[in-house]
Design a protein around this motif. Structure first.
Motif, PDB file in Angstrom:
ATOM      1  N   UNK A   1       0.801  -1.206   0.000  1.00 18.05           N
ATOM      2  CA  UNK A   1       0.000   0.000   0.000  1.00 18.05           C
ATOM      3  C   UNK A   1       0.834   1.256   0.000  1.00 18.05           C
ATOM      4  N   UNK A   2       0.154   2.391  -0.084  1.00 12.93           N
ATOM      5  CA  UNK A   2       0.798   3.692   0.060  1.00 12.93           C
ATOM      6  C   UNK A   2       0.196   4.394   1.263  1.00 12.93           C
ATOM      7  N   UNK A   3       1.059   5.069   2.014  1.00  8.92           N
ATOM      8  CA  UNK A   3       0.611   5.818   3.187  1.00  8.92           C
ATOM      9  C   UNK A   3       1.571   7.003   3.389  1.00  8.92           C
ATOM     10  N   UNK A   4       1.372   8.045   2.656  1.00 10.44           N
ATOM     11  CA  UNK A   4       0.331   8.228   1.646  1.00 10.44           C
ATOM     12  C   UNK A   4       0.941   8.880   0.398  1.00 10.44           C
ATOM     13  N   UNK A   5       0.105   8.883  -0.690  1.00  7.39           N
ATOM     14  CA  UNK A   5       0.440   9.605  -1.916  1.00  7.39           C
ATOM     15  C   UNK A   5      -0.224  10.975  -1.861  1.00  7.39           C
ATOM     16  N   UNK A   6       0.519  11.997  -2.256  1.00  4.91           N
ATOM     17  CA  UNK A   6      -0.005  13.361  -2.230  1.00  4.91           C
ATOM     18  C   UNK A   6      -0.960  13.584  -3.401  1.00  4.91           C
TER      19      UNK A   6
ATOM     20  N   UNK B   1      -1.421  16.396   1.865  1.00  6.19           N
ATOM     21  CA  UNK B   1      -0.100  16.821   2.325  1.00  6.19           C
ATOM     22  C   UNK B   1      -0.203  18.154   3.072  1.00  6.19           C
ATOM     23  N   UNK B   2       0.789  19.017   2.914  1.00  3.45           N
ATOM     24  CA  UNK B   2       0.892  20.208   3.749  1.00  3.45           C
ATOM     25  C   UNK B   2       1.261  21.420   2.887  1.00  3.45           C
TER      26      UNK B   2
ATOM     27  N   UNK C   1      -1.658  20.545  10.487  1.00  2.47           N
ATOM     28  CA  UNK C   1      -2.456  19.401  10.950  1.00  2.47           C
ATOM     29  C   UNK C   1      -1.740  18.640  12.058  1.00  2.47           C
ATOM     30  N   UNK C   2      -0.405  18.566  11.976  1.00  8.96           N
ATOM     31  CA  UNK C   2       0.357  17.891  13.021  1.00  8.96           C
ATOM     32  C   UNK C   2       0.423  18.751  14.286  1.00  8.96           C
ATOM     33  N   UNK C   3       0.515  20.066  14.094  1.00  7.39           N
ATOM     34  CA  UNK C   3       0.533  20.960  15.247  1.00  7.39           C
ATOM     35  C   UNK C   3      -0.765  20.821  16.041  1.00  7.39           C
ATOM     36  N   UNK C   4      -1.872  20.682  15.344  1.00  4.03           N
ATOM     37  CA  UNK C   4      -3.159  20.566  16.022  1.00  4.03           C
ATOM     38  C   UNK C   4      -3.238  19.281  16.839  1.00  4.03           C
TER      39      UNK C   4
END
Length: 284
Positions: free
Chosen positions: A58-63, A94-95, A219-222
């Protein structure tokens, strides 16, 4: 709960395929590839599927932003056909720092983009769109989601979610309630950085210079703020076998359907961690 391997390094192709082979030999259920600015994860998944039978790829993850959904559907269905339909497609927006700063694309309204993208992608994967790949079955689609809006989209339009830097408490109290509210039996895949080691503080210090920058992604900061943490390295599980095993069991108790293990440390520590992951895969 299923245990798999999360491969996010930038090693050569044979090394990555060797990691998949090692995961299968240790009894792990899956091997997922992350998209970094190196090897294409879908291509590596197809090559690994040809080399290693049985294991889920699998992919975790594709942008999503850099790949048109029709093009990604064609790639994903090709990988599915090449692997005997053992492929799971994990995607995410992504970001801003990467999409705008590296790719030079607009990161405007990522949730709206994701909803439209998933709707188009699922149509193409189902065979009702433009793409037809003989021998391919529509793969499961997972969405990277941590916040309430993205979790709702994952529940409504995907087969589940992939999380990263999320603790068991966050899975139990935040992720599962929100996705369960809109989905029946969603897959909740938790990517977790693990190290069986006698030097846990040193391992975290070594990783700080490699992944610490991710702590500033919105999203990671949250999720870090929710967890009372300041840096993603604080989520790394490092210690002896009992410490690491207890953490993995905590993810199972929290409602994760899968744990994807990212191996860190030196070669000996990685080998010890993989061995433990295999033992847990047979017992959980």
């Amino acid at each position: 709960m299923r245990i798999g391997l999360h491969i996010g390094d930038q090693s050569d192709l044979q090394s990555q395929i060797g990691q998949v082979r090692a995961a299968a030999e240790h009894g792990l259920a899956s091997a997922f590839f992350n998209q970094v600015l190196a090897s294409d994860p879908l291509t590596v998944a197809a090559l690994a599927g040809a080399a290693v039978p049985g294991i889920e790829l699998g992919t975790a993850v594709v942008q999503t932003y850099p790949r048109h959904p029709i093009s990604l559907a064609g790639q994903a269905l090709t990988v599915a056909a090449a692997t005997g339909n053992r492929f799971t497609l994990g995607i995410g927006p992504s970001h801003r720092q990467l999409i705008e700063g590296v790719y030079g694309l607009s990161y405007d309204r990522p949730a709206h983009h994701t909803r439209e993208y998933l709707s188009a992608l699922r149509a193409e994967l189902s065979g009702t769109g433009h793409v037809q790949v003989p021998g391919a079955q529509s793969p499961q689609v997972l969405l990277s989601a941590l916040g309430p809006v993205m979790l709702r989209i994952a529940g409504e339009l995907a087969d589940g979610t992939v999380t990263v830097w999320a603790t068991p408490a966050t899975i139990a109290d935040h992720i599962r309630p929100r996705i369960d509210a809109v989905a029946k039996d969603p897959r909740v895949v938790a990517a977790v950085v693990l190290s069986v080691t006698a030097r846990p503080d040193a391992v975290r210090d070594e990783l700080a210079g490699v992944v610490g920058f991710a702590s500033d992604f919105a999203s990671y900061r949250a999720v870090l703020d929710r967890q009372g943490q300041s840096n993603v390295v604080e989520t790394i599980v490092a210690g002896d076998e009992d410490t690491v095993a207890a953490a993995v069991r905590a993810y199972a108790d929290a409602g994760a359907t899968d744990v994807l293990v990212s191996l860190v440390g030196d070669d000996t520590e990685k080998a010890r961690t993989l061995k433990l992951a295999g033992e847990l895969a047979r017992s959980l």
